[in-house]
Design a protein around this motif. Sequence first.
Motif, PDB file in Angstrom:
ATOM      1  N   ALA A  26     -13.810  32.559 -35.830  1.00  0.00           N
ATOM      2  CA  ALA A  26     -14.308  31.793 -37.502  1.00  0.00           C
ATOM      3  C   ALA A  26     -12.956  32.165 -37.907  1.00  0.00           C
ATOM      4  O   ALA A  26     -12.344  33.212 -38.017  1.00  0.00           O
ATOM      5  CB  ALA A  26     -15.307  32.430 -38.213  1.00  0.00           C
ATOM      6  N   ASN A  27     -12.437  31.527 -38.292  1.00  0.00           N
ATOM      7  CA  ASN A  27     -10.941  31.676 -39.609  1.00  0.00           C
ATOM      8  C   ASN A  27     -11.510  31.181 -40.415  1.00  0.00           C
ATOM      9  O   ASN A  27     -10.254  32.134 -41.398  1.00  0.00           O
ATOM     10  CB  ASN A  27      -9.765  30.397 -39.305  1.00  0.00           C
ATOM     11  N   HIS A  28     -12.423  31.116 -41.275  1.00  0.00           N
ATOM     12  CA  HIS A  28     -12.591  30.798 -42.251  1.00  0.00           C
ATOM     13  C   HIS A  28     -13.921  31.050 -43.100  1.00  0.00           C
ATOM     14  O   HIS A  28     -14.506  31.047 -42.594  1.00  0.00           O
ATOM     15  CB  HIS A  28     -11.580  29.741 -43.526  1.00  0.00           C
ATOM     16  N   ALA A  29     -14.584  31.647 -44.421  1.00  0.00           N
ATOM     17  CA  ALA A  29     -15.907  31.767 -44.491  1.00  0.00           C
ATOM     18  C   ALA A  29     -16.489  30.953 -44.767  1.00  0.00           C
ATOM     19  O   ALA A  29     -17.753  30.245 -44.428  1.00  0.00           O
ATOM     20  CB  ALA A  29     -15.478  32.909 -45.969  1.00  0.00           C
ATOM     21  N   HIS A  30     -15.879  29.745 -45.344  1.00  0.00           N
ATOM     22  CA  HIS A  30     -16.063  27.924 -45.012  1.00  0.00           C
ATOM     23  C   HIS A  30     -17.138  28.022 -43.567  1.00  0.00           C
ATOM     24  O   HIS A  30     -17.824  26.581 -43.331  1.00  0.00           O
ATOM     25  CB  HIS A  30     -15.731  27.093 -45.593  1.00  0.00           C
ATOM     26  N   GLU A  31     -16.416  28.548 -42.733  1.00  0.00           N
ATOM     27  CA  GLU A  31     -17.522  28.461 -41.371  1.00  0.00           C
ATOM     28  C   GLU A  31     -18.677  28.750 -41.383  1.00  0.00           C
ATOM     29  O   GLU A  31     -19.089  28.706 -40.350  1.00  0.00           O
ATOM     30  CB  GLU A  31     -16.374  28.870 -40.348  1.00  0.00           C
ATOM     31  N   LEU A  32     -19.358  30.002 -42.016  1.00  0.00           N
ATOM     32  CA  LEU A  32     -20.139  30.305 -41.965  1.00  0.00           C
ATOM     33  C   LEU A  32     -21.511  30.187 -42.648  1.00  0.00           C
ATOM     34  O   LEU A  32     -21.204  30.391 -43.845  1.00  0.00           O
ATOM     35  CB  LEU A  32     -19.770  32.104 -42.182  1.00  0.00           C
ATOM     36  N   GLY A  33     -22.183  29.344 -43.055  1.00  0.00           N
ATOM     37  CA  GLY A  33     -22.770  28.883 -43.483  1.00  0.00           C
ATOM     38  C   GLY A  33     -24.329  29.484 -43.730  1.00  0.00           C
ATOM     39  O   GLY A  33     -24.172  30.498 -42.464  1.00  0.00           O
ATOM     40  N   GLU A  34     -24.734  28.347 -43.419  1.00  0.00           N
ATOM     41  CA  GLU A  34     -26.670  29.821 -42.884  1.00  0.00           C
ATOM     42  C   GLU A  34     -27.314  28.802 -41.824  1.00  0.00           C
ATOM     43  O   GLU A  34     -27.579  30.192 -41.344  1.00  0.00           O
ATOM     44  CB  GLU A  34     -28.148  28.308 -44.534  1.00  0.00           C
ATOM     45  N   ALA A  35     -26.926  28.099 -40.837  1.00  0.00           N
ATOM     46  CA  ALA A  35     -26.982  27.641 -39.717  1.00  0.00           C
ATOM     47  C   ALA A  35     -25.855  28.992 -38.805  1.00  0.00           C
ATOM     48  O   ALA A  35     -26.635  29.244 -38.067  1.00  0.00           O
ATOM     49  CB  ALA A  35     -26.942  26.335 -39.330  1.00  0.00           C
ATOM     50  N   GLN A  36     -24.693  29.231 -39.123  1.00  0.00           N
ATOM     51  CA  GLN A  36     -24.282  29.877 -38.784  1.00  0.00           C
ATOM     52  C   GLN A  36     -24.309  31.702 -38.973  1.00  0.00           C
ATOM     53  O   GLN A  36     -24.663  31.872 -37.765  1.00  0.00           O
ATOM     54  CB  GLN A  36     -23.120  30.007 -39.058  1.00  0.00           C
ATOM     55  N   GLY A  37     -25.565  31.494 -40.555  1.00  0.00           N
ATOM     56  CA  GLY A  37     -26.305  32.862 -39.981  1.00  0.00           C
ATOM     57  C   GLY A  37     -26.838  33.157 -39.511  1.00  0.00           C
ATOM     58  O   GLY A  37     -27.413  34.603 -38.956  1.00  0.00           O
ATOM     59  N   ALA A  38     -27.870  32.188 -39.346  1.00  0.00           N
ATOM     60  CA  ALA A  38     -29.132  32.597 -38.309  1.00  0.00           C
ATOM     61  C   ALA A  38     -28.965  32.259 -37.283  1.00  0.00           C
ATOM     62  O   ALA A  38     -29.567  33.475 -36.448  1.00  0.00           O
ATOM     63  CB  ALA A  38     -29.934  30.832 -38.514  1.00  0.00           C
ATOM     64  N   ALA A  39     -28.260  31.730 -36.840  1.00  0.00           N
ATOM     65  CA  ALA A  39     -28.195  31.901 -35.064  1.00  0.00           C
ATOM     66  C   ALA A  39     -27.341  33.193 -35.079  1.00  0.00           C
ATOM     67  O   ALA A  39     -28.017  34.350 -34.023  1.00  0.00           O
ATOM     68  CB  ALA A  39     -26.691  31.013 -34.976  1.00  0.00           C
ATOM     69  N   LEU A  40     -26.324  33.786 -35.883  1.00  0.00           N
ATOM     70  CA  LEU A  40     -25.336  35.205 -35.699  1.00  0.00           C
ATOM     71  C   LEU A  40     -26.802  36.277 -35.610  1.00  0.00           C
ATOM     72  O   LEU A  40     -26.379  37.296 -34.683  1.00  0.00           O
ATOM     73  CB  LEU A  40     -25.015  35.484 -36.814  1.00  0.00           C
ATOM     74  N   THR A  41     -27.761  36.275 -36.728  1.00  0.00           N
ATOM     75  CA  THR A  41     -29.497  36.974 -36.403  1.00  0.00           C
ATOM     76  C   THR A  41     -29.387  36.812 -35.151  1.00  0.00           C
ATOM     77  O   THR A  41     -30.239  38.171 -34.774  1.00  0.00           O
ATOM     78  CB  THR A  41     -29.602  36.565 -37.789  1.00  0.00           C
ATOM     79  N   ALA A  42     -29.830  36.144 -34.825  1.00  0.00           N
ATOM     80  CA  ALA A  42     -30.624  35.876 -34.092  1.00  0.00           C
ATOM     81  C   ALA A  42     -30.025  35.989 -32.730  1.00  0.00           C
ATOM     82  O   ALA A  42     -30.462  37.180 -31.782  1.00  0.00           O
ATOM     83  CB  ALA A  42     -30.695  34.191 -33.158  1.00  0.00           C
ATOM     84  N   LEU A  43     -28.984  36.647 -32.400  1.00  0.00           N
ATOM     85  CA  LEU A  43     -27.777  37.096 -31.821  1.00  0.00           C
ATOM     86  C   LEU A  43     -27.581  38.731 -31.940  1.00  0.00           C
ATOM     87  O   LEU A  43     -28.227  39.534 -29.885  1.00  0.00           O
ATOM     88  CB  LEU A  43     -26.436  36.697 -31.598  1.00  0.00           C
ATOM     89  N   GLN A  96     -12.746  37.191 -47.794  1.00  0.00           N
ATOM     90  CA  GLN A  96     -13.574  36.457 -48.592  1.00  0.00           C
ATOM     91  C   GLN A  96     -14.326  36.371 -46.932  1.00  0.00           C
ATOM     92  O   GLN A  96     -15.513  36.354 -46.163  1.00  0.00           O
ATOM     93  CB  GLN A  96     -13.772  35.340 -49.573  1.00  0.00           C
ATOM     94  N   LEU A  97     -13.467  36.142 -45.978  1.00  0.00           N
ATOM     95  CA  LEU A  97     -13.603  36.063 -44.468  1.00  0.00           C
ATOM     96  C   LEU A  97     -14.536  36.968 -43.785  1.00  0.00           C
ATOM     97  O   LEU A  97     -16.009  37.470 -43.555  1.00  0.00           O
ATOM     98  CB  LEU A  97     -12.686  35.698 -43.692  1.00  0.00           C
ATOM     99  N   SER A  98     -13.420  38.299 -44.087  1.00  0.00           N
ATOM    100  CA  SER A  98     -14.605  39.342 -43.867  1.00  0.00           C
ATOM    101  C   SER A  98     -15.492  39.770 -43.782  1.00  0.00           C
ATOM    102  O   SER A  98     -16.315  40.328 -43.276  1.00  0.00           O
ATOM    103  CB  SER A  98     -13.772  40.957 -43.719  1.00  0.00           C
ATOM    104  N   GLU A  99     -15.716  39.456 -45.049  1.00  0.00           N
ATOM    105  CA  GLU A  99     -17.217  39.493 -46.741  1.00  0.00           C
ATOM    106  C   GLU A  99     -18.186  38.886 -45.676  1.00  0.00           C
ATOM    107  O   GLU A  99     -18.638  40.297 -45.259  1.00  0.00           O
ATOM    108  CB  GLU A  99     -16.487  39.866 -47.245  1.00  0.00           C
ATOM    109  N   ARG A 100     -17.950  37.890 -45.358  1.00  0.00           N
ATOM    110  CA  ARG A 100     -19.200  36.758 -45.177  1.00  0.00           C
ATOM    111  C   ARG A 100     -19.280  37.523 -43.409  1.00  0.00           C
ATOM    112  O   ARG A 100     -20.287  37.208 -43.648  1.00  0.00           O
ATOM    113  CB  ARG A 100     -18.741  35.109 -44.629  1.00  0.00           C
ATOM    114  N   LEU A 101     -17.918  37.486 -42.528  1.00  0.00           N
ATOM    115  CA  LEU A 101     -18.614  38.007 -40.741  1.00  0.00           C
ATOM    116  C   LEU A 101     -19.673  39.396 -41.651  1.00  0.00           C
ATOM    117  O   LEU A 101     -20.656  39.372 -40.464  1.00  0.00           O
ATOM    118  CB  LEU A 101     -17.435  38.081 -40.797  1.00  0.00           C
ATOM    119  N   PHE A 102     -19.111  40.348 -42.421  1.00  0.00           N
ATOM    120  CA  PHE A 102     -19.914  41.617 -41.713  1.00  0.00           C
ATOM    121  C   PHE A 102     -21.711  41.364 -42.600  1.00  0.00           C
ATOM    122  O   PHE A 102     -22.140  42.058 -42.287  1.00  0.00           O
ATOM    123  CB  PHE A 102     -19.256  42.484 -42.805  1.00  0.00           C
TER     124      PHE A 102
END
Length: 328
Positions: A219-236, A262-268
């Motif tokens: 990910a290069n930007h926090a906007h790349e991490l929406g709800e669907a991406q969050g669900a995928a990461l949690t599942a992983l 913001q990117l670091s915060e959203r990733l974590f």
Amino acid sequence: MLPRNDVWKNALSNAVRDPAELLTLLALPRELLPAARRAAAAFPLRVPRGYLRQIEKGNPNDPLLRQVLPLGEELLTVEGFNRDPVGDGAATARPGLLHKYRGRVLLTLTGGCAIHCRYCFRRHFPYGEENPGRDGWQGVIDYLQHHPEVEELILSGGDPLLLDTPQLQRLSDKLRGVPHLKRLRLHSRLPLVLPERIDDELLTWLAALPWQRVVVTHANHAHELGEAQGAALTALKHAGVTLLNQSVLLRGVNDSVDTLHQLSERLFSHGVLPYYLHQLDRVSGAAHFEVSDERARALHRALQTTLPGYLVPRLVREVAGEKSKLPL
Ligand code: SF4
């Protein structure tokens, strides 16, 4: 609820490939089209529709758009930028197998990607010649068996998750014959750009592997991490995967302290540790994304004052022939 298997293949085949359609869908000026067509002839456009929905309509400077929109600047010849900036050609041990660093090797499973990132350092890589294909996997296994110092196999590409799960299963079955293997690492943009790929079949495969599993997202930007991406990461994560992220520092995309913060915060918040912030690999066609080393260091220093240390990615550069990434 995560989508059923095969939904991802439809999403993949429906990706936008025509610059005119991209401009229409995003309500962007038609004047951008001639240059977009010329640049796409050298490195084709490809964007999944889900990724497009995260882009602000009518904004030619949207940070996600800038990563995928072909521009005339890509066709300029700029001194210091070349076709193989990280020396992949020289490190090839077998077709598709790069052995650059001690203890780990990188296997290119496919040349394909779900998205074409305009800054990609592999945009000129001869994947057709350097992809082992399934016939070549035995050669890779033989190589690994003769190199007991290799404890980690990195699956890369292109994007390794473009292989469907039965293919990945066949590969992992063969890898069980390499007794010294400890870790399997996958570098993939798919959890973010095609989160449908993280389906039950893949998660079951991952959870059953006998090695430690690491997925490095990109990910290069926090906007790349929406709800669907969050669900995928949690599942992983629930499948026992350690999640790390690497970003590329890109002018006009993420070259500000606020954006990186913001990117670091959203990733974590999704369980992902920011691992690397890469200086751009100097691949021809990507010079307009470059941030000077001086500015990169200043941004990184400022980031250190706004975040706890574990959320500050390491600022590095890959240098052809070096035994590891180099801190800046
Ligand atoms: S997904 Fe990775 S390999 Fe594929 S184009 Fe983007 S940066 Fe390059």
